[in-house]
Write a protein that holds these residues in place. Structure first.
Motif: not given
Length: 116
Positions: A72-85, A105-116
């Motif tokens: 569902x998170x993957x589907x929502x990401x696509x719907x929100x226009x952030x499915x590319x990352x 589960x947290x779905x976070x997107x819309x800005x760069x996500x720094x690595x660990x």
């Protein structure tokens, strides 16, 4: 059962409709809603509608529901226009940063996500 009649869990109350939330998607087993204190431009929480204390407990008891959170998170990401990352995060236990002890589960997107 009302909120007062059961041990209070904010996510159980949201799933039951006892507390309002900005619902993004819902199935019989999973509910997705926008986080009230977002940490990214897109910050959506996905929860099982039944109470499980954390992701490990959910995965052991209901692996299909755990998988549905992710799909569902993957589907929502696509719907929100952030499915590319996007980033998916389960915090488990107090030392792991979990503050609400209902698996989520947290779905976070819309800005760069720094690595660990």
């Amino acid at each position: 059962m009302s909120v007062e009649e059961r041990e209070f869990c904010v996510f159980c109350a949201i799933a039951a409709g006892d507390l309002p939330a900005d619902i993004v998607s819902r199935s019989d087993d999973v509910l997705a809603f926008r986080d009230l204190a977002p940490k990214a431009p897109t910050h959506i929480l996905l929860i099982p509608t039944e109470h499980y204390a954390n992701a490990a407990e959910l995965a052991c008891a209901r692996p299909a529901t755990a998988a549905q959170l992710i799909s569902m998170a993957a589907s929502i990401a696509a719907e929100e226009g952030v499915g590319d990352g996007y980033r998916l995060i389960f915090n488990t236990g107090e030392k792991g940063g979990q503050t609400v002890f209902h698996a989520h589960l947290h779905l976070l997107a819309g800005r760069g996500m720094p690595g660990f």
